[in-house]
Write a protein that holds these residues in place. Structure first.
Motif, mmCIF file in Angstrom:
data_model
loop_
_atom_site.group_PDB
_atom_site.id
_atom_site.type_symbol
_atom_site.label_atom_id
_atom_site.label_comp_id
_atom_site.label_asym_id
_atom_site.label_seq_id
_atom_site.Cartn_x
_atom_site.Cartn_y
_atom_site.Cartn_z
ATOM 1 N N LYS A 1 28.499 44.863 46.181
ATOM 2 C CA LYS A 1 28.405 46.286 46.568
ATOM 3 C C LYS A 1 27.474 47.034 45.614
ATOM 4 O O LYS A 1 26.716 47.907 46.032
ATOM 5 C CB LYS A 1 29.789 46.944 46.583
ATOM 6 N N HIS B 1 41.194 34.623 45.708
ATOM 7 C CA HIS B 1 41.085 36.070 45.941
ATOM 8 C C HIS B 1 40.452 36.809 44.769
ATOM 9 O O HIS B 1 39.599 37.683 44.951
ATOM 10 C CB HIS B 1 42.477 36.635 46.252
ATOM 11 N N ARG B 2 40.832 36.459 43.554
ATOM 12 C CA ARG B 2 40.324 37.149 42.365
ATOM 13 C C ARG B 2 38.811 36.994 42.242
ATOM 14 O O ARG B 2 38.095 37.971 42.003
ATOM 15 C CB ARG B 2 41.026 36.600 41.126
ATOM 16 N N HIS B 3 38.313 35.777 42.410
ATOM 17 C CA HIS B 3 36.868 35.556 42.309
ATOM 18 C C HIS B 3 36.103 36.265 43.425
ATOM 19 O O HIS B 3 35.045 36.848 43.199
ATOM 20 C CB HIS B 3 36.547 34.059 42.344
ATOM 21 N N VAL B 4 36.639 36.204 44.636
ATOM 22 C CA VAL B 4 35.959 36.828 45.774
ATOM 23 C C VAL B 4 35.874 38.332 45.585
ATOM 24 O O VAL B 4 34.827 38.941 45.810
ATOM 25 C CB VAL B 4 36.662 36.463 47.103
ATOM 26 N N GLU B 5 36.972 38.964 45.169
ATOM 27 C CA GLU B 5 36.964 40.418 45.009
ATOM 28 C C GLU B 5 36.074 40.867 43.858
ATOM 29 O O GLU B 5 35.407 41.896 43.945
ATOM 30 C CB GLU B 5 38.395 40.953 44.827
ATOM 31 N N THR B 6 36.027 40.095 42.792
ATOM 32 C CA THR B 6 35.125 40.423 41.682
ATOM 33 C C THR B 6 33.672 40.330 42.146
ATOM 34 O O THR B 6 32.860 41.213 41.856
ATOM 35 C CB THR B 6 35.368 39.470 40.494
ATOM 36 N N CYS C 1 30.593 33.544 47.421
ATOM 37 C CA CYS C 1 31.413 33.126 46.283
ATOM 38 C C CYS C 1 31.584 31.611 46.258
ATOM 39 O O CYS C 1 31.487 30.988 45.213
ATOM 40 C CB CYS C 1 32.776 33.815 46.336
ATOM 41 N N ARG D 1 32.662 40.589 45.241
ATOM 42 C CA ARG D 1 32.446 41.643 46.241
ATOM 43 C C ARG D 1 32.030 42.950 45.563
ATOM 44 O O ARG D 1 31.132 43.643 46.033
ATOM 45 C CB ARG D 1 33.703 41.851 47.090
ATOM 46 N N MET D 2 32.662 43.288 44.436
ATOM 47 C CA MET D 2 32.279 44.508 43.701
ATOM 48 C C MET D 2 30.833 44.393 43.206
ATOM 49 O O MET D 2 30.073 45.348 43.264
ATOM 50 C CB MET D 2 33.222 44.745 42.527
ATOM 51 N N ALA E 1 31.055 37.840 51.587
ATOM 52 C CA ALA E 1 31.317 37.678 50.156
ATOM 53 C C ALA E 1 32.013 36.354 49.864
ATOM 54 O O ALA E 1 31.707 35.685 48.883
ATOM 55 C CB ALA E 1 32.154 38.842 49.635
ATOM 56 N N LYS E 2 32.938 35.958 50.719
ATOM 57 C CA LYS E 2 33.663 34.701 50.495
ATOM 58 C C LYS E 2 32.716 33.506 50.572
ATOM 59 O O LYS E 2 32.816 32.574 49.770
ATOM 60 C CB LYS E 2 34.786 34.555 51.518
#
Length: 122
Positions: free
Chosen positions: A94, A83-88, A74, A90-91, A70-71
């Motif tokens: 998924k 972190h915020r962009h990567v986690e968004t 991104c 990643r969702m 994901a990183k």
């Protein structure tokens, strides 16, 4: 009441000297940037097209031979790796796995799902 024609003419005159409003002839335009261009991936069996917001991820994975994290996706798609962009993202990735556009052959590694490929551009 203001009519549309004088307003449109006034805006055109105001913006005529700005380079971002320069017109590009249809012959010079990139066909992939034109509305109605083909998506980067389609489901082979059904011809189903992905949501337009997912095109950038599918285009990246269509042109990549190895699974990506994901990183990495991104960084390539959004140009940011905080972190915020990567986690968004990643969702979103998924969700694309659940909808069977992407596959996760190993935890955290993502690739195109079986049956998803670039469309024929002929």
């Amino acid at each position: 009441m203001v009519t549309q024609a004088p307003l449109a003419r006034a805006l055109a005159e105001r913006d005529a000297d700005k380079p971002e409003f320069a017109r590009v002839s249809a012959g010079d335009a990139d066909p992939d940037d034109l509305p109605g261009s083909l998506p980067p991936g389609v489901r082979v069996a059904t011809g189903e097209m992905p949501a337009e917001g997912d095109w950038s991820v599918l285009a990246l994975l269509t042109n990549t031979n190895t699974p990506l994290r994901a990183k990495e996706i991104c960084e390539q798609v959004e140009g940011a790796v905080d972190h915020r962009h990567v986690e968004t993202l990643r969702m979103r990735l998924k969700r694309m796995v659940r909808r069977e556009w992407l596959a996760e052959p190993s935890r955290g590694l993502l690739t195109l799902a079986d049956g998803v490929r670039a469309p024929d551009r002929s």
